[in-house]
Design a protein around this motif. Structure first.
Motif, mmCIF file in Angstrom:
data_model
loop_
_atom_site.group_PDB
_atom_site.id
_atom_site.type_symbol
_atom_site.label_atom_id
_atom_site.label_comp_id
_atom_site.label_asym_id
_atom_site.label_seq_id
_atom_site.Cartn_x
_atom_site.Cartn_y
_atom_site.Cartn_z
ATOM 1 N N VAL A 143 62.667 -6.478 31.429
ATOM 2 C CA VAL A 143 62.927 -7.061 30.106
ATOM 3 C C VAL A 143 62.444 -6.154 28.975
ATOM 4 O O VAL A 143 62.600 -6.480 27.807
ATOM 5 C CB VAL A 143 62.312 -8.471 29.936
ATOM 6 C CG1 VAL A 143 62.984 -9.460 30.872
ATOM 7 C CG2 VAL A 143 60.819 -8.469 30.151
ATOM 8 N N GLU A 144 61.890 -5.002 29.325
ATOM 9 C CA GLU A 144 61.497 -4.037 28.289
ATOM 10 C C GLU A 144 62.461 -2.849 28.237
ATOM 11 O O GLU A 144 62.352 -1.995 27.371
ATOM 12 C CB GLU A 144 60.085 -3.514 28.580
ATOM 13 C CG GLU A 144 59.035 -4.610 28.552
ATOM 14 C CD GLU A 144 57.709 -4.156 29.157
ATOM 15 O OE1 GLU A 144 56.708 -4.202 28.433
ATOM 16 O OE2 GLU A 144 57.693 -3.737 30.325
ATOM 17 N N LEU A 145 63.373 -2.813 29.200
ATOM 18 C CA LEU A 145 64.299 -1.673 29.269
ATOM 19 C C LEU A 145 65.597 -2.016 28.538
ATOM 20 O O LEU A 145 65.972 -3.185 28.438
ATOM 21 C CB LEU A 145 64.600 -1.356 30.742
ATOM 22 C CG LEU A 145 63.387 -0.856 31.550
ATOM 23 C CD1 LEU A 145 63.697 -0.854 33.044
ATOM 24 C CD2 LEU A 145 62.987 0.550 31.094
ATOM 25 N N SER A 146 66.273 -0.983 28.033
ATOM 26 C CA SER A 146 67.516 -1.216 27.290
ATOM 27 C C SER A 146 68.556 -1.938 28.148
ATOM 28 O O SER A 146 68.715 -1.625 29.334
ATOM 29 C CB SER A 146 68.102 0.119 26.838
ATOM 30 O OG SER A 146 69.432 -0.084 26.401
ATOM 31 N N HIS A 147 69.277 -2.830 27.500
ATOM 32 C CA HIS A 147 70.365 -3.504 28.224
ATOM 33 C C HIS A 147 71.495 -2.526 28.545
ATOM 34 O O HIS A 147 72.370 -2.837 29.334
ATOM 35 C CB HIS A 147 70.883 -4.696 27.417
ATOM 36 C CG HIS A 147 71.386 -4.346 26.056
ATOM 37 N ND1 HIS A 147 70.557 -3.920 25.051
ATOM 38 C CD2 HIS A 147 72.637 -4.362 25.528
ATOM 39 C CE1 HIS A 147 71.266 -3.692 23.963
ATOM 40 N NE2 HIS A 147 72.532 -3.939 24.227
ATOM 41 N N ARG A 148 71.495 -1.362 27.883
ATOM 42 C CA ARG A 148 72.548 -0.380 28.162
ATOM 43 C C ARG A 148 72.096 0.704 29.137
ATOM 44 O O ARG A 148 72.849 1.611 29.484
ATOM 45 C CB ARG A 148 73.023 0.265 26.858
ATOM 46 C CG ARG A 148 73.512 -0.772 25.866
ATOM 47 C CD ARG A 148 74.440 -0.218 24.814
ATOM 48 N NE ARG A 148 74.714 -1.239 23.801
ATOM 49 C CZ ARG A 148 75.615 -2.186 23.922
ATOM 50 N NH1 ARG A 148 76.360 -2.280 25.010
ATOM 51 N NH2 ARG A 148 75.807 -3.067 22.948
ATOM 52 N N GLY A 149 70.844 0.602 29.581
ATOM 53 C CA GLY A 149 70.332 1.586 30.540
ATOM 54 C C GLY A 149 70.828 1.284 31.948
ATOM 55 O O GLY A 149 71.314 0.184 32.232
ATOM 56 N N PRO A 150 70.712 2.275 32.859
ATOM 57 C CA PRO A 150 71.250 2.095 34.213
ATOM 58 C C PRO A 150 70.581 0.945 34.972
ATOM 59 O O PRO A 150 71.239 0.266 35.770
ATOM 60 C CB PRO A 150 70.966 3.442 34.895
ATOM 61 C CG PRO A 150 69.912 4.103 34.057
ATOM 62 C CD PRO A 150 70.077 3.577 32.669
ATOM 63 N N GLU A 151 69.279 0.703 34.694
ATOM 64 C CA GLU A 151 68.572 -0.333 35.456
ATOM 65 C C GLU A 151 69.167 -1.707 35.151
ATOM 66 O O GLU A 151 69.545 -2.458 36.053
ATOM 67 C CB GLU A 151 67.066 -0.354 35.126
ATOM 68 C CG GLU A 151 66.310 0.896 35.514
ATOM 69 C CD GLU A 151 66.311 1.961 34.427
ATOM 70 O OE1 GLU A 151 67.016 1.790 33.405
ATOM 71 O OE2 GLU A 151 65.602 2.978 34.598
#
Ligand code: PLP
Length: 358
Positions: free
Chosen positions: A34-42
């Motif tokens: 929930v801290e990573l970008s929603h557009r990132g691969p994860e």
């Protein structure tokens, strides 16, 4: 405790444990999901897997789009007429309880609502027979509430409405049993009962409807725009989407909707049996053929026993049994994540309480 809340509702314990374990460090990424970008691969992987798993669970055909949106089921109730009806057009609503009323209230500013059938005069204890529905000739769609969470009335037949798109609020019964998605044009559901935590809604739309003109509206209120951007027109509710994805994986591992249908049938049958065999000490007023498998409202004959019932239940580890304020009495919500042991514990408690107070 076993939590019988109608929503936000109990979640599978293993899902909560997994989320706890993953919360501080997402698979070595050094940050939580929930801290990573929603557009990132994860997160993109999480999002795509969740959609794919829901498609598998519900056998959603390819000509349907699946959206994960904010706004709850209530926002969808307004977006449906905005997107699918032109100004002044009629839409037919079959009214079977509180949430059908909400759907009508949200729709009225945008569409000429025709209440095609209603069980309100009978106190929302049944579902009007299809032969009694007065459908319009030119309706934009027909709206039904698949399961009335407060009144405990469930639509289990898909009543044929011909070529008119059938729109259904499945907030409190989605993924509770196999469903022929192709019978519906739109299925929508807030997550907080069977899908995960509150904050995301699932909307399943037959793609041809996305070409309808609807009414003047912003992009953010346009389903076609959300479909074009794969639910990422703006920042999506990543936490909720992630947790719903865990719930879908849990359901698949447990045997999918067929298995939950069997469990839900057993759980609800047990509670209705205790109520019906109580000699009137407990009472459920819904017509047996349309009693909900998800929400079991019941009343005690002696209302003075309501408080002792709730207090003693709580002591026994059975919480959130108080009925909705609109109806009073009690309500046991027994969604997919409520284990059978929880319902057995409630059934034993109810029999025991009757013995001591009956
Ligand atoms: N429809 C049904 C059947 C519901 O049970 C609820 C909420 O409990 C709603 C709609 C409203 O959902 P939300 O609070 O997500 O807008």
């Amino acid at each position: 405790a076993y939590n019988f809340s109608a929503g936000p509702a109990t979640l599978p314990e293993t899902v909560l444990q997994q989320a706890q374990a993953e919360m501080l460090d997402w698979h070595g990424a050094g940050a939580s999901i929930v801290e990573l970008s929603h557009r990132g691969p994860e997160f993109l992987q999480v999002a795509q897997e969740a959609e794919a798993d829901l498609r598998t669970l519900m056998a959603i055909p390819d000509d349907y789009a699946v959206l994960f949106l904010q706004g709850g089921a209530t926002a969808q109730q307004a977006l449906i007429p905005l997107n699918f009806a032109v100004p002044g057009q009629k839409a037919d609503y079959v009214l079977t309880g509180h949430w059908g009323k909400t759907a009508i209230k949200q729709a009225r500013p945008y569409v000429d609502v025709n209440i095609a059938a209603s069980s309100e005069n009978g106190g929302f204890r049944g579902i009007p027979a299809r032969a009694d529905w007065r459908l319009s000739d030119d309706a934009a769609y027909v709206h039904v509430t698949a399961n009335e969470t407060i009144h405990g009335v469930e639509f289990r037949d898909t009543h044929d409405v011909g070529d008119v798109p059938l729109v259904a609020d499945f907030s409190s019964s989605i993924v509770s049993e196999p469903l022929d998605v192709s019978k519906y044009a739109v299925i929508y559901a807030g997550a907080q009962k069977n899908l995960g935590p509150v904050g995301v809604s699932v909307v399943i739309i037959r793609r041809d409807l996305l070409e309808r003109a609807g009414q003047p509206r912003a992009d953010i209120f346009t389903y076609a725009s959300h479909v074009a951007k794969e639910s990422m027109l703006n920042t999506p509710p990543t936490w909720n989407w992630y947790l719903a994805g865990l719930v879908f994986k849990w359901m698949l591992a447990q045997g999918g909707v067929e298995e939950f249908a069997r469990r839900n049938a057993r759980k609800s049958a047990l509670l209705y049996q205790v109520i019906d065999n109580s000699g009137g000490f407990y009472r459920n007023e819904v017509e047996p053929a349309v009693r909900s498998r998800m929400n079991v409202p019941f009343f005690l004959k002696d209302e003075a026993l309501n408080k002792p019932f709730l207090d003693e239940a709580k002591t026994a580890g059975l919480i959130s049994l108080k009925g909705h304020r609109a109806l009073g009495g009690m309500r046991a919500s027994i969604y997919n994540a409520m284990p059978e042991e929880g319902v057995q514990a409630l059934a034993s408690f109810m029999r025991d309480f009757q013995q001591r107070h009956g």
